[in-house]
Design a protein around this motif. Structure first.
Motif, PDB file in Angstrom:
ATOM      1  N   THR A 134      45.602  -0.646  14.611  1.00  0.00           N
ATOM      2  CA  THR A 134      44.729  -1.806  14.654  1.00  0.00           C
ATOM      3  C   THR A 134      43.284  -1.320  14.770  1.00  0.00           C
ATOM      4  OG1 THR A 134      45.120  -1.901  17.042  1.00  0.00           O
ATOM      5  CG2 THR A 134      46.412  -3.406  15.658  1.00  0.00           C
ATOM      6  N   ALA A 135      42.349  -2.088  14.245  1.00  0.00           N
ATOM      7  CA  ALA A 135      40.936  -1.740  14.369  1.00  0.00           C
ATOM      8  C   ALA A 135      40.579  -1.635  15.851  1.00  0.00           C
ATOM      9  CB  ALA A 135      40.072  -2.794  13.690  1.00  0.00           C
ATOM     10  N   ALA A 136      39.786  -0.621  16.201  1.00  0.00           N
ATOM     11  CA  ALA A 136      39.483  -0.393  17.612  1.00  0.00           C
ATOM     12  C   ALA A 136      38.227   0.440  17.750  1.00  0.00           C
ATOM     13  CB  ALA A 136      40.655   0.309  18.310  1.00  0.00           C
ATOM     14  N   GLY A 137      37.660   0.423  18.957  1.00  0.00           N
ATOM     15  CA  GLY A 137      36.509   1.252  19.253  1.00  0.00           C
ATOM     16  C   GLY A 137      36.100   1.116  20.695  1.00  0.00           C
ATOM     17  N   LEU A 138      35.200   1.983  21.125  1.00  0.00           N
ATOM     18  CA  LEU A 138      34.669   1.913  22.481  1.00  0.00           C
ATOM     19  C   LEU A 138      33.677   0.765  22.609  1.00  0.00           C
ATOM     20  CD1 LEU A 138      34.108   5.708  23.221  1.00  0.00           C
ATOM     21  CD2 LEU A 138      36.040   4.270  23.888  1.00  0.00           C
ATOM     22  N   LEU A 139      33.523   0.263  23.825  1.00  0.00           N
ATOM     23  CA  LEU A 139      32.616  -0.864  24.047  1.00  0.00           C
ATOM     24  C   LEU A 139      31.161  -0.473  23.811  1.00  0.00           C
ATOM     25  CD1 LEU A 139      34.121  -2.585  27.231  1.00  0.00           C
ATOM     26  CD2 LEU A 139      34.784  -2.817  24.827  1.00  0.00           C
ATOM     27  N   ASP A 140      30.785   0.734  24.212  1.00  0.00           N
ATOM     28  CA  ASP A 140      29.415   1.223  24.012  1.00  0.00           C
ATOM     29  C   ASP A 140      28.367   0.233  24.517  1.00  0.00           C
ATOM     30  OD1 ASP A 140      30.132   3.672  22.954  1.00  0.00           O
ATOM     31  OD2 ASP A 140      30.143   2.951  20.887  1.00  0.00           O
ATOM     32  N   GLY A 141      28.610  -0.324  25.702  1.00  0.00           N
ATOM     33  CA  GLY A 141      27.638  -1.218  26.317  1.00  0.00           C
ATOM     34  C   GLY A 141      27.798  -2.681  25.960  1.00  0.00           C
ATOM     35  N   ASP A 142      28.621  -3.008  24.973  1.00  0.00           N
ATOM     36  CA  ASP A 142      28.863  -4.404  24.603  1.00  0.00           C
ATOM     37  C   ASP A 142      29.988  -4.982  25.446  1.00  0.00           C
ATOM     38  OD1 ASP A 142      26.925  -4.501  22.623  1.00  0.00           O
ATOM     39  OD2 ASP A 142      28.311  -3.853  21.043  1.00  0.00           O
ATOM     40  N   ASP A 143      30.094  -6.310  25.476  1.00  0.00           N
ATOM     41  CA  ASP A 143      31.276  -6.916  26.075  1.00  0.00           C
ATOM     42  C   ASP A 143      32.435  -6.723  25.096  1.00  0.00           C
ATOM     43  OD1 ASP A 143      31.861  -9.562  24.485  1.00  0.00           O
ATOM     44  OD2 ASP A 143      29.696  -9.540  24.810  1.00  0.00           O
ATOM     45  N   PRO A 144      33.695  -6.828  25.562  1.00  0.00           N
ATOM     46  CA  PRO A 144      34.830  -6.511  24.681  1.00  0.00           C
ATOM     47  C   PRO A 144      34.870  -7.321  23.388  1.00  0.00           C
ATOM     48  CG  PRO A 144      35.555  -6.551  26.959  1.00  0.00           C
ATOM     49  CD  PRO A 144      34.129  -7.043  26.957  1.00  0.00           C
ATOM     50  N   ALA A 145      34.568  -8.616  23.455  1.00  0.00           N
ATOM     51  CA  ALA A 145      34.622  -9.438  22.248  1.00  0.00           C
ATOM     52  C   ALA A 145      33.581  -9.002  21.229  1.00  0.00           C
ATOM     53  CB  ALA A 145      34.436 -10.911  22.613  1.00  0.00           C
TER      54      ALA A 145
ATOM     55  N   THR B 149      40.648   7.293  32.066  1.00  0.00           N
ATOM     56  CA  THR B 149      40.199   6.093  32.778  1.00  0.00           C
ATOM     57  C   THR B 149      40.115   4.862  31.888  1.00  0.00           C
ATOM     58  OG1 THR B 149      37.851   6.564  32.351  1.00  0.00           O
ATOM     59  CG2 THR B 149      38.820   7.505  34.355  1.00  0.00           C
ATOM     60  N   GLU B 150      40.182   5.027  30.581  1.00  0.00           N
ATOM     61  CA  GLU B 150      39.927   3.920  29.659  1.00  0.00           C
ATOM     62  C   GLU B 150      40.850   2.727  29.866  1.00  0.00           C
ATOM     63  OE1 GLU B 150      39.742   3.051  24.834  1.00  0.00           O
ATOM     64  OE2 GLU B 150      40.696   4.856  25.586  1.00  0.00           O
ATOM     65  N   ARG B 151      40.243   1.542  29.903  1.00  0.00           N
ATOM     66  CA  ARG B 151      40.973   0.279  29.873  1.00  0.00           C
ATOM     67  C   ARG B 151      40.738  -0.343  28.505  1.00  0.00           C
ATOM     68  NH1 ARG B 151      40.188  -5.076  33.793  1.00  0.00           N
ATOM     69  NH2 ARG B 151      42.308  -5.878  33.518  1.00  0.00           N
ATOM     70  N   LEU B 152      41.820  -0.713  27.827  1.00  0.00           N
ATOM     71  CA  LEU B 152      41.731  -1.219  26.462  1.00  0.00           C
ATOM     72  C   LEU B 152      41.927  -2.730  26.450  1.00  0.00           C
ATOM     73  CD1 LEU B 152      41.447  -0.307  23.487  1.00  0.00           C
ATOM     74  CD2 LEU B 152      43.952  -0.245  23.394  1.00  0.00           C
ATOM     75  N   HIS B 153      40.918  -3.435  25.947  1.00  0.00           N
ATOM     76  CA  HIS B 153      40.967  -4.898  25.834  1.00  0.00           C
ATOM     77  C   HIS B 153      41.550  -5.257  24.470  1.00  0.00           C
ATOM     78  CE1 HIS B 153      38.421  -5.488  29.440  1.00  0.00           C
ATOM     79  NE2 HIS B 153      37.938  -4.316  29.073  1.00  0.00           N
ATOM     80  N   CYS B 154      42.676  -5.956  24.486  1.00  0.00           N
ATOM     81  CA  CYS B 154      43.420  -6.239  23.259  1.00  0.00           C
ATOM     82  C   CYS B 154      43.269  -7.703  22.858  1.00  0.00           C
ATOM     83  CB  CYS B 154      44.891  -5.896  23.449  1.00  0.00           C
ATOM     84  SG  CYS B 154      45.190  -4.153  23.843  1.00  0.00           S
ATOM     85  N   PHE B 155      42.983  -7.907  21.573  1.00  0.00           N
ATOM     86  CA  PHE B 155      42.775  -9.234  21.017  1.00  0.00           C
ATOM     87  C   PHE B 155      43.642  -9.420  19.780  1.00  0.00           C
ATOM     88  CE2 PHE B 155      38.794  -8.096  23.111  1.00  0.00           C
ATOM     89  CZ  PHE B 155      38.422  -9.258  23.771  1.00  0.00           C
ATOM     90  N   ALA B 156      43.742 -10.679  19.353  1.00  0.00           N
ATOM     91  CA  ALA B 156      44.330 -11.016  18.058  1.00  0.00           C
ATOM     92  C   ALA B 156      43.414 -12.040  17.394  1.00  0.00           C
ATOM     93  CB  ALA B 156      45.736 -11.584  18.217  1.00  0.00           C
ATOM     94  N   ALA B 157      43.374 -12.025  16.080  1.00  0.00           N
ATOM     95  CA  ALA B 157      42.528 -12.965  15.342  1.00  0.00           C
ATOM     96  C   ALA B 157      43.071 -13.141  13.935  1.00  0.00           C
ATOM     97  CB  ALA B 157      41.082 -12.470  15.288  1.00  0.00           C
ATOM     98  N   GLU B 158      42.936 -14.345  13.421  1.00  0.00           N
ATOM     99  CA  GLU B 158      43.321 -14.608  12.046  1.00  0.00           C
ATOM    100  C   GLU B 158      42.244 -14.094  11.087  1.00  0.00           C
ATOM    101  OE1 GLU B 158      44.567 -18.547  11.103  1.00  0.00           O
ATOM    102  OE2 GLU B 158      45.695 -18.813  12.979  1.00  0.00           O
ATOM    103  N   TYR B 159      42.669 -13.725   9.907  1.00  0.00           N
ATOM    104  CA  TYR B 159      41.731 -13.366   8.852  1.00  0.00           C
ATOM    105  C   TYR B 159      42.267 -13.917   7.539  1.00  0.00           C
ATOM    106  CZ  TYR B 159      44.717  -9.878   6.601  1.00  0.00           C
ATOM    107  OH  TYR B 159      45.737  -9.268   5.926  1.00  0.00           O
ATOM    108  N   GLY B 160      41.415 -13.945   6.542  1.00  0.00           N
ATOM    109  CA  GLY B 160      41.831 -14.383   5.214  1.00  0.00           C
ATOM    110  C   GLY B 160      40.902 -13.782   4.181  1.00  0.00           C
ATOM    111  N   ILE B 161      41.105 -14.159   2.955  1.00  0.00           N
ATOM    112  CA  ILE B 161      40.281 -13.617   1.874  1.00  0.00           C
ATOM    113  C   ILE B 161      38.811 -13.919   2.121  1.00  0.00           C
ATOM    114  CG2 ILE B 161      39.783 -13.775  -0.596  1.00  0.00           C
ATOM    115  CD1 ILE B 161      42.753 -14.315  -1.033  1.00  0.00           C
ATOM    116  N   ALA B 162      38.519 -15.115   2.620  1.00  0.00           N
ATOM    117  CA  ALA B 162      37.124 -15.508   2.822  1.00  0.00           C
ATOM    118  C   ALA B 162      36.435 -14.706   3.917  1.00  0.00           C
ATOM    119  CB  ALA B 162      37.046 -17.000   3.159  1.00  0.00           C
ATOM    120  N   SER B 163      37.208 -14.146   4.834  1.00  0.00           N
ATOM    121  CA  SER B 163      36.607 -13.394   5.943  1.00  0.00           C
ATOM    122  C   SER B 163      36.412 -11.923   5.617  1.00  0.00           C
ATOM    123  CB  SER B 163      37.461 -13.534   7.211  1.00  0.00           C
ATOM    124  OG  SER B 163      38.774 -13.052   7.001  1.00  0.00           O
ATOM    125  N   ARG B 164      36.884 -11.472   4.451  1.00  0.00           N
ATOM    126  CA  ARG B 164      36.664 -10.098   4.020  1.00  0.00           C
ATOM    127  C   ARG B 164      35.283  -9.997   3.381  1.00  0.00           C
ATOM    128  NH1 ARG B 164      41.310  -7.013   3.154  1.00  0.00           N
ATOM    129  NH2 ARG B 164      39.839  -5.268   2.981  1.00  0.00           N
TER     130      ARG B 164
END
Length: 220
Positions: free
Chosen positions: A107-118, A150-165
């Motif tokens: 799944t797509a992922a990355g470090l927060l780097d100062g941002d909130d998880p969302a 120490t990493e805590r991983l915030h996991c999400f789900a989201a819909e996507y479609g052709i229009a969101s690419r």
């Protein structure tokens, strides 16, 4: 004078040996010393602490912790086509530890780097997969390797479609990323867990969560 302690390291950080010294949430743990072992992009520490065992006796223990910051990940799914969108990229740590070619489906992922998880996972989905994420569904947050990382991983789900690419994705070339977007039928992705073709922990957890919750079922 030590970089990362008294003077800034390559990322401008000081006081890296202070982490954990003020912890007070567990009366059965007293931190005695924190040593900075390495401070490159991420931080390796060795902490000495007193620990009260269940029988009431105290022991002195040492643990090394690898601090790379917290992260976020998202399972992108298209319920109309019963598909999921994953990344494929080379991961040297898995290659050196037995993976046949180091090319991992995730799944797509990355470090927060100062941002909130969302905000962080919206950024990563756009960079890696070229998807503009709409509504995010928080799923869970988990420590994936609590014995040493120490990493805590915030996991999400989201819909996507052709229009969101919005682009082909691929990651940031300046960061050395070379990421392929891989769209899979959901049932095929679940089968690939059984065969070992999908072997990444966060991806397995989110795919199995989706199966348990029935988020791609046609009668929802």
């Amino acid at each position: 004078m030590t970089a990362g302690i008294d003077v800034p390291d390559v990322r401008g950080r000081t006081g890296l040996d202070r982490a954990g010294r003020d912890l007070s949430g567990n009366p059965g743990v007293t931190v005695r010393d924190v040593e900075l072992l390495a401070a490159a992009w991420h931080v390796l520490r060795r902490t000495t602490y007193d620990y009260r065992r269940r029988d009431g006796t105290w022991t002195t223990e040492q643990r090394e912790t690898y601090d790379r910051g917290d992260g976020a990940t998202v399972l992108l799914y298209d319920p109309s086509r019963r598909a999921v969108l994953l990344t494929r990229q080379f991961r040297y740590p898995v290659y050196v530890n037995g993976h046949p070619d180091g090319m991992l489906l995730e799944t797509a992922a990355g470090l927060l780097d100062g941002d909130d998880p969302a905000a962080a996972i919206r950024r990563e989905a756009a960079e890696e997969l070229g998807v503009a994420v709409g509504e995010l569904r928080p799923v869970f947050a988990a420590w994936t390797s609590p014995g040493s990382v120490t990493e805590r991983l915030h996991c999400f789900a989201a819909e996507y479609g052709i229009a969101s690419r919005t682009s082909e994705g691929g990651g940031l070339a300046d960061d050395g990323e070379d990421i392929e977007a891989v769209e899979l039928d959901f049932d095929e992705a679940l089968r690939m867990i059984d065969t070992g073709e999908i072997a990444d922990a966060k991806t397995i957890m989110l795919l199995q969560w989706a199966a348990l919750k029935g988020v791609l079922d046609s009668d929802r």
